[in-house]
Design a protein around this motif. Structure first.
Motif, PDB file in Angstrom:
ATOM      1  N   HIS A 125       3.870   6.579 -10.419  1.00  0.00           N
ATOM      2  CA  HIS A 125       4.231   7.705 -11.271  1.00  0.00           C
ATOM      3  C   HIS A 125       5.697   7.617 -11.678  1.00  0.00           C
ATOM      4  CE1 HIS A 125       0.454   9.621 -10.465  1.00  0.00           C
ATOM      5  NE2 HIS A 125       0.631   9.529  -9.175  1.00  0.00           N
ATOM      6  N   GLU A 126       6.370   6.547 -11.182  1.00  0.00           N
ATOM      7  CA  GLU A 126       7.809   6.442 -11.464  1.00  0.00           C
ATOM      8  C   GLU A 126       8.017   5.883 -12.861  1.00  0.00           C
ATOM      9  OE1 GLU A 126      10.317   7.383  -9.511  1.00  0.00           O
ATOM     10  OE2 GLU A 126       8.870   8.227  -8.085  1.00  0.00           O
ATOM     11  N   MET A 127       8.189   6.763 -13.808  1.00  0.00           N
ATOM     12  CA  MET A 127       8.273   6.322 -15.207  1.00  0.00           C
ATOM     13  C   MET A 127       9.569   5.594 -15.513  1.00  0.00           C
ATOM     14  SD  MET A 127       5.431   6.913 -16.341  1.00  0.00           S
ATOM     15  CE  MET A 127       4.137   7.475 -15.281  1.00  0.00           C
TER      16      MET A 127
ATOM     17  N   PRO B  44       3.458   2.605  -4.449  1.00  0.00           N
ATOM     18  CA  PRO B  44       4.287   2.244  -3.294  1.00  0.00           C
ATOM     19  C   PRO B  44       5.274   3.315  -2.866  1.00  0.00           C
ATOM     20  CG  PRO B  44       5.005   1.066  -5.247  1.00  0.00           C
ATOM     21  CD  PRO B  44       3.741   1.762  -5.620  1.00  0.00           C
ATOM     22  N   THR B  45       5.639   4.222  -3.778  1.00  0.00           N
ATOM     23  CA  THR B  45       6.656   5.203  -3.395  1.00  0.00           C
ATOM     24  C   THR B  45       6.099   6.607  -3.240  1.00  0.00           C
ATOM     25  OG1 THR B  45       7.162   5.524  -5.729  1.00  0.00           O
ATOM     26  CG2 THR B  45       8.520   3.942  -4.517  1.00  0.00           C
ATOM     27  N   SER B  46       4.787   6.776  -3.422  1.00  0.00           N
ATOM     28  CA  SER B  46       4.238   8.133  -3.404  1.00  0.00           C
ATOM     29  C   SER B  46       4.321   8.795  -2.042  1.00  0.00           C
ATOM     30  CB  SER B  46       2.769   8.109  -3.854  1.00  0.00           C
ATOM     31  OG  SER B  46       2.683   7.648  -5.166  1.00  0.00           O
ATOM     32  N   ALA B  47       4.388   8.004  -0.974  1.00  0.00           N
ATOM     33  CA  ALA B  47       4.417   8.618   0.366  1.00  0.00           C
ATOM     34  C   ALA B  47       5.827   8.701   0.921  1.00  0.00           C
ATOM     35  CB  ALA B  47       3.531   7.817   1.316  1.00  0.00           C
TER      36      ALA B  47
ATOM     37  N   GLN C 166      10.176   0.921   6.197  1.00  0.00           N
ATOM     38  CA  GLN C 166       8.832   0.405   6.464  1.00  0.00           C
ATOM     39  C   GLN C 166       8.231  -0.195   5.199  1.00  0.00           C
ATOM     40  OE1 GLN C 166       6.005   2.666   8.862  1.00  0.00           O
ATOM     41  NE2 GLN C 166       7.663   4.000   9.535  1.00  0.00           N
ATOM     42  N   GLN C 167       8.398   0.485   4.081  1.00  0.00           N
ATOM     43  CA  GLN C 167       7.810  -0.027   2.846  1.00  0.00           C
ATOM     44  C   GLN C 167       8.483  -1.329   2.429  1.00  0.00           C
ATOM     45  OE1 GLN C 167       5.101  -0.135   1.562  1.00  0.00           O
ATOM     46  NE2 GLN C 167       4.816   1.578   0.144  1.00  0.00           N
TER      47      GLN C 167
ATOM     48  N   PHE D 256       0.819  -1.214   0.000  1.00  0.00           N
ATOM     49  CA  PHE D 256       0.000   0.000   0.000  1.00  0.00           C
ATOM     50  C   PHE D 256       0.852   1.262   0.000  1.00  0.00           C
ATOM     51  CE2 PHE D 256      -4.049  -1.996   0.975  1.00  0.00           C
ATOM     52  CZ  PHE D 256      -3.667  -3.207   1.516  1.00  0.00           C
ATOM     53  N   GLN D 257       0.223   2.337  -0.416  1.00  0.00           N
ATOM     54  CA  GLN D 257       0.908   3.619  -0.413  1.00  0.00           C
ATOM     55  C   GLN D 257       1.292   4.021   1.005  1.00  0.00           C
ATOM     56  OE1 GLN D 257      -1.364   6.642  -2.358  1.00  0.00           O
ATOM     57  NE2 GLN D 257       0.001   8.276  -1.785  1.00  0.00           N
TER      58      GLN D 257
END
Lengths: 338, 295, 242
Positions: free
Chosen positions: C194-196, C163-166, C142-143, C83-84
């Motif tokens: 959003h990680e292109m 997964p990396t937005s936060a 944590q992620q 999760f985010q």
């Protein structure tokens, strides 16, 4: 059908629970309806009541005047009735936020004066009725109203005192609040009822009603103080900073900036406190005042009507429920808006 | 300062006038009244006032502790039901909470007392939901280690008994407080973030497992402070026993005060006892909060 | 592995997913991107029934997702999700977080569950944190624990919801590295992100969503260099511009 499946029968344990609940309802509700409505006796005839299996609402029909008005002279019942309506009207009026202006105080003053004239009489050709004869719903409402009215400013002082920097004031406030909140209301009522006369020079007596009212005020103030303190703590610190920066003296600052915000935040909790106070007035029965619950209980003492306690207390529950539920749905409407 | 002086001097004058001695000496005197029921204590009319008050205290604690246990169990279930997906369960629980919270406790106590004394049959026609247990308008009787209740004449003998007063007080206190506890439990569970349940469900945990292992432990943190305050309320509310004739502390203190005229001492004792109870419960709560704070 | 046929979903009156047709093969890595509110998160949450669809079919590993609780549980055992907002269980240690589900759901004996947990913790490169509480770890750590927690159930498919937005920028790389390794080992993955850069490196297919529809689906090379629709072009210019 789909709704039923999703909401009632989703899984095995849930299905069992639903079926159990349904069977419980089936076992209790039809017999209750039989007892309360179909077999019930509505005529004020105690013999018929005893003969029947159903509820005796005739008891209520017979005794409703006493329950509502206590020992107030029978032919003058229009006065407490009108007073009750005015008081309820004042409360409803105050509930509208649009009316929270300074002239509301004037409206209350006038309203209370009218109620006082109606209840006591002695002027305008109305016969004087001493307050020992007041009872029933109006007494409950008056105890609540004056209880809140006087406890509120006292509660504000205590809340501010508890947050004060001066150790003596702080200690006194904390001591008072913790003491009152740690003991049952009944002990305070006893204290007021029994000890207050001892504190005064012999010959001076305080009216019993006043004694009970004082106890209720002192009790409510401690609880209100904690609610208001919660509101004071919830104000963003920046507000205090801004108020200080404006160089306003303490009371001005508090009155104009801090308190309005604290109180606004605390409104739901305050209303809950008012509801609790309304319910707590029923305890004055124990020290011999004739509030609503007391009149219900006393009306059972008449030999013709003893033994119908269940009906009596159901009616009492209903009356209290109506008032309290109205107040609590009012409080909920605040949570939604904010 | 002046006010205090004024009050005290008046009090002394009044007490002298009524020839009431100050101080707690009266506690040693013989009480002269009987107490209807006791818990683990023996008492008769020739015992002292002090002993009578002690009996009152044990009675208060008995009904409070049992009440707390029942109220917690009942309240937790109802609180969880309030959150259920089941329409019936959810609304039945909500109706329960609404009703119980909007009717004064004293009314409810009188109601239960009336149900038991008026609604229940006499000992000869007593209800018997389970063998050995009898419910009548003289009380509830049940088997204990020392015997089984048997009908003798107009009443039951043997086994254990709960008086109608105790039963009414216990039922009233538990059901009333359970409604408040239900709301506290509900608020606690709602306070746990949705993401926690989602993560648990994504891992494959069942709803029951999710509630037990993930939600409740976290909810407890939010629940415990208001919960202990409800326990305190229940204990204070047990003082209403005086209105239905159960001999709790306040009730016995009241009788004592009436007999001896020692009003100030009597009230002081009542307040001191309750203050001690409430301060202990507060202390426990602070200890619990400090313990779980780090996580 | 996953089949979505004419799937529609509503949040009350709001039509959030419109006629979705999607197929994901075993071992395939799919990246889902698009502007916010396009329904990306909702789409992947349909796969493990955290959201319900109102019409159409969702079939995961041969099992069709309906209200049947048993089927849902079966699917959730084989699908892992990250999760985010991490959603680690704060009252349990890292090790306990990882062993909870295997122990209670798959009835794996405690010792074996702990061994598996330590193995995956090593994989995400933080074995020394096993006895700490989540609040004592950084966001990136944590992620990674969250990823390890999902992996401990040995899923056939992994879902990643932004997964990396936060995360703070300096921690994004450590998480992406773990995800790239996972991809290289052959895990079937659906990633909303959003990680292109990640999409370019790892994805077999990029799916672009807008306003509840799948607007474009193409291999990354094609998608990034020659987007066919205007909406995709607009999106790419905004995202890749900085």
């Amino acid at each position: 059908m789909r709704w039923a499946r999703e909401n009632l029968f989703r899984s095995w344990p849930e299905t069992i629970a639903t079926l159990l609940l349904l069977s419980l309802l089936w076992k209790t509700i039809p017999p209750f309806i039989d007892w309360a409505f179909l077999d019930a006796v509505w005529k004020p005839d105690s013999k018929a009541c005893r003969a029947s299996e159903g509820a005796c609402w005739g008891f209520v029909v017979e005794k409703h005047r006493f329950i509502l008005f206590g020992t107030y002279p029978y032919e003058l019942h229009w006065r407490p009735a009108l007073a009750t309506l005015i008081l309820i009207g004042l409360w409803v009026f105050s509930a509208f936020r649009a009316f929270w202006k300074s002239w509301l105080v004037a409206v209350w003053a006038v309203g209370l004066a009218v109620i006082g004239i109606l209840m006591w009489g002695g002027v305008f050709g109305l016969r004087y009725v001493e307050n020992e004869r007041w009872g029933g719903l109006i007494l409950t409402l008056l105890l609540t109203t004056f209880g809140i009215a006087a406890a509120f400013p006292l509660g504000i002082l205590l809340a501010l005192g508890r947050r004060s920097d001066m150790p003596v004031i702080r200690a006194l406030s904390v001591g008072y609040i913790e003491l009152i909140r740690g003991v049952p209301l009944i002990s305070l009522l006893f204290m007021a009822s029994v000890m207050l006369p001892l504190f005064l020079p012999s010959g001076v007596t305080i009216d019993k009603l006043l004694r009970a009212q004082i106890a209720i005020i002192l009790f409510a103030a401690a609880y209100l103080a904690e609610v208001i303190r919660g509101g004071l703590q919830a104000i963003p610190k920046g507000q205090y900073d801004a108020a200080h920066a404006l160089a306003l003296p303490f009371w001005r600052r508090t009155y104009l900036i801090i308190l309005p915000q604290a109180l606004r935040i605390a409104v739901p909790a305050l209303v809950n406190n008012f509801i609790a106070l309304f319910k707590d007035t029923s305890l004055v029965l124990i020290i011999g005042l004739f509030d609503l619950l007391s009149t219900v209980k006393i009306s059972l003492n008449e030999p013709a009507w003893t033994g119908f306690g269940v009906e009596a207390y159901l009616i009492a529950s209903l009356i209290y429920f109506v008032f309290c539920a109205a107040m609590s749905s009012y409080s909920k409407s605040f949570e939604v808006r904010r | 300062m002046l006010v205090a002086w004024f009050l005290i001097s008046n009090t002394m004058a009044n007490l002298e006038e009524r020839r009431i001695a100050s101080g707690f000496g009266f506690l040693g005197r013989e009480s002269g009244f009987e107490i209807g029921e006791t818990v683990f204590m023996r008492y008769n009319a020739s015992d002292s006032y002090a002993r009578a008050l002690l009996v009152g205290l044990t009675n208060t604690l008995a009904v409070s502790i049992i009440g707390v246990v029942i109220a917690t169990l009942l309240g937790t279930f109802i609180g969880l039901f309030r959150l259920s997906r089941n329409f019936l369960l959810r609304n039945a629980a909500a109706a329960y909470v609404e009703f119980m919270r909007n009717v004064p406790l004293l009314v409810q106590l009188f109601f239960w007392y009336a149900v038991i004394t008026e609604g229940m049959p006499g000992p000869r026609e007593a209800l018997s939901p389970l063998p050995g247990i009898f419910i009548s308008n003289r009380g509830i009787f049940f088997p204990t280690f020392s015997g089984v209740p048997e009908l003798q004449g107009f009443n039951f003998a043997g086994g254990g008994a709960i008086s109608p007063e105790f039963a009414a007080l216990l039922i009233g206190l538990s059901t009333y407080t359970a409604a408040f506890i239900a709301e506290i439990v509900r608020a606690g569970v709602l306070a746990v973030h949705r993401g926690q349940t989602e993560a648990a469900q994504a891992l494959g945990l069942t709803r029951a497992q999710t509630t037990r292992l993930i939600v409740l432990p976290q909810a407890l943190r939010v629940i415990v402070p208001p919960l202990t305050s409800q326990y305190l309320n229940l204990t204070k509310n047990s003082s209403l026993a005086v209105a239905i004739g159960y001999p709790d502390l306040v009730s016995i203190a009241n009788t004592t005060m009436n007999q001896t005229g020692q009003a100030i001492e009597g009230i002081a004792i009542i307040m001191a006892v309750y203050l001690t109870i409430s301060l202990s419960i507060s202390a426990f709560m602070n200890w619990y909060n400090a313990r779980i704070a780090f996580r | 592995m996953i089949e979505m046929v004419k799937v529609n979903k509503y949040f009350a009156a709001f039509h959030v997913l419109k006629d979705i047709d999607l197929s994901v093969a075993r071992g395939e890595k799919v990246v889902v991107c698009g502007p916010s509110g396009s329904g990306k998160s909702t789409l992947i949450r349909l796969v493990n029934r955290l959201e319900e669809h109102q019409s159409g079919k969702v079939i995961v590993d041969g099992v069709e997702l309906t209200d049947d609780v048993k089927k849902i549980d079966r699917v959730r055992r084989e699908v892992g999700m990250v999760f985010q907002s991490f959603n680690l269980f704060p009252h349990l240690t890292v090790l306990e977080n990882l062993t909870l589900a295997p122990y209670w759901v798959k009835r794996v004996p405690k010792k074996e569950a702990e061994e598996t947990a330590m193995h995956f913790l090593a994989r995400v490169r933080i074995p020394e944190q096993a006895h700490k509480y989540p609040s004592q770890l950084s966001g990136g750590q944590q992620q990674r624990v969250a990823i390890a927690r999902a992996l401990c159930m040995k899923p056939k498919l992994m879902l990643f919801d932004e997964p990396t937005s936060a995360l703070d920028p300096e921690m994004i790389k450590e998480v992406l590295d773990v995800m790239v390794e996972l991809a290289r080992e052959g895990m079937t993955m659906i990633v909303v992100t959003h990680e292109m850069g990640f999409a370019r490196t790892v994805a077999d297919r990029v799916i672009f969503m807008d306003e509840g529809r799948i607007v474009e689906a193409a291999p990354p090379a094609e998608f990034f260099s020659a987007p066919r629709t205007d909406r995709a072009k607009l999106f790419l210019s905004q995202v890749l511009g900085h």
